[in-house]
Design a protein around this motif. Sequence first.
Motif, PDB file in Angstrom:
ATOM      1  N   TYR A  57      12.002   9.030  18.561  1.00 10.71           N
ATOM      2  CA  TYR A  57      12.907   8.914  19.710  1.00 10.71           C
ATOM      3  C   TYR A  57      12.770  10.113  20.631  1.00 10.71           C
ATOM      4  CZ  TYR A  57      16.052  12.221  17.384  1.00 10.71           C
ATOM      5  OH  TYR A  57      16.582  13.337  16.800  1.00 10.71           O
ATOM      6  N   GLY A  58      12.973   9.870  21.907  1.00  6.08           N
ATOM      7  CA  GLY A  58      12.874  10.938  22.891  1.00  6.08           C
ATOM      8  C   GLY A  58      12.532  10.342  24.242  1.00  6.08           C
ATOM      9  N   PRO A  59      12.465  11.207  25.267  1.00  7.23           N
ATOM     10  CA  PRO A  59      12.264  10.714  26.638  1.00  7.23           C
ATOM     11  C   PRO A  59      10.924  10.000  26.820  1.00  7.23           C
ATOM     12  CG  PRO A  59      12.517  13.132  26.594  1.00  7.23           C
ATOM     13  CD  PRO A  59      12.594  12.658  25.188  1.00  7.23           C
ATOM     14  N   PRO A  60      10.808   9.200  27.897  1.00  7.27           N
ATOM     15  CA  PRO A  60       9.564   8.475  28.164  1.00  7.27           C
ATOM     16  C   PRO A  60       8.376   9.411  28.378  1.00  7.27           C
ATOM     17  CG  PRO A  60      11.269   7.892  29.791  1.00  7.27           C
ATOM     18  CD  PRO A  60      11.844   8.942  28.907  1.00  7.27           C
ATOM     19  N   GLY A  61       7.203   8.920  28.014  1.00  5.60           N
ATOM     20  CA  GLY A  61       5.969   9.642  28.344  1.00  5.60           C
ATOM     21  C   GLY A  61       5.713  10.893  27.526  1.00  5.60           C
ATOM     22  N   THR A  62       6.325  10.993  26.335  1.00  6.57           N
ATOM     23  CA  THR A  62       6.166  12.211  25.548  1.00  6.57           C
ATOM     24  C   THR A  62       5.167  12.057  24.406  1.00  6.57           C
ATOM     25  OG1 THR A  62       8.195  11.515  24.443  1.00  6.57           O
ATOM     26  CG2 THR A  62       8.390  13.276  26.063  1.00  6.57           C
ATOM     27  N   GLY A  63       4.615  10.846  24.229  1.00  2.23           N
ATOM     28  CA  GLY A  63       3.556  10.698  23.230  1.00  2.23           C
ATOM     29  C   GLY A  63       3.923   9.877  22.004  1.00  2.23           C
ATOM     30  N   LYS A  64       5.032   9.112  22.076  1.00  4.35           N
ATOM     31  CA  LYS A  64       5.439   8.322  20.916  1.00  4.35           C
ATOM     32  C   LYS A  64       4.392   7.254  20.576  1.00  4.35           C
ATOM     33  CE  LYS A  64       9.455   7.466  23.002  1.00  4.35           C
ATOM     34  NZ  LYS A  64       9.334   8.438  24.109  1.00  4.35           N
ATOM     35  N   THR A  65       3.954   6.549  21.620  1.00  5.91           N
ATOM     36  CA  THR A  65       2.948   5.505  21.394  1.00  5.91           C
ATOM     37  C   THR A  65       1.642   6.117  20.895  1.00  5.91           C
ATOM     38  OG1 THR A  65       3.960   4.257  23.188  1.00  5.91           O
ATOM     39  CG2 THR A  65       1.770   3.554  22.489  1.00  5.91           C
ATOM     40  N   MET A  66       1.266   7.223  21.523  1.00  4.81           N
ATOM     41  CA  MET A  66       0.040   7.921  21.107  1.00  4.81           C
ATOM     42  C   MET A  66       0.081   8.301  19.631  1.00  4.81           C
ATOM     43  SD  MET A  66      -1.045  10.983  23.616  1.00  4.81           S
ATOM     44  CE  MET A  66      -2.825  11.112  23.568  1.00  4.81           C
TER      45      MET A  66
END
Length: 270
Positions: A57-66
């Motif tokens: 969890y965390g803000p968009p574009g921070t690398g979760k999908t990566m």
Amino acid sequence: PLIKSMEIIEKPNVKYNDIGGLDQQILEVREVVELPLKKPSLFKELGITPPKGILLYGPPGTGKTMLAKAVAAESEATFIHVVASEFAQKFVGEGARVVRDVFELARKKAPSIIFIDEIDAIGAKRVDLGTSGEREVQRTLMQLLAEIDGFQPLDNIKIIGATNRIDILDPALLRPGRFDRLIEIPLPNIQGRKQILRIYLRNMKIDGSVDVDELARITEGFSGADLKNLCTEAGYIAIREGSHFINMTHFKASIDRLRSKKISKDVIDR
Ligand code: ATP
């Protein structure tokens, strides 16, 4: 089946060292996802159970999908990528069925990692089940919980959820045996920004004026995705000038441009 398996199975080629500023989170994910998939016997011997599901969890574009892609690649697992908001919208009346199909596919292609992005789209606390749309979403969530409850921690399937809105999630999702390991993926701090910038600068033709420390210092609030855009935009500015190298002035102009875009976007979001 409603899902065409080819559309949701990916063969990601992301590596852990493509990801900047998340060293601690990478270690944790390796321990709770990669290790049990690769060496379940280790856990059996010691009699400990790894989590079935983790939530990034965390803000968009921070690398979760990566990060989810990297752990799938490094675990040599089938990566099944679903966006929760899509199975709630695209398949009206069929959300629960799609969830069932996704898990069936995961079992067939195991070892598998099921990545559910925007899980808040089906997993938000619901106060009012008034409309049929809401009841449909609720059924989809129930099916997801039933599927998770139906496999064992050492079965070769792991679920990774991702959300920007952990605050609105239904606590039923976070109960032990479900998404019971929460890993925060925050905006990068100055060290993280430096690491991320270095990753992108590796492949760029920059001149000696480019100062990574300063760039990291003046990009407070930028996500990994913003930093990547910053580098691309700096490249475009250089191209427009007919320059063969990207210099610090190009980066600064790019930062100004992205900051003004970010401000107007924040105003719209509010
Ligand atoms: P969202 O919540 O919007 O789905 P996310 O956290 O899943 O966002 P990603 O899709 O992983 O974010 O990131 C978008 C792009 O930004 C990545 O493909 C990558 O190019 C870049 N990026 C984001 N975070 C990082 C990072 N920590 N290191 C390197 N690149 C990053």
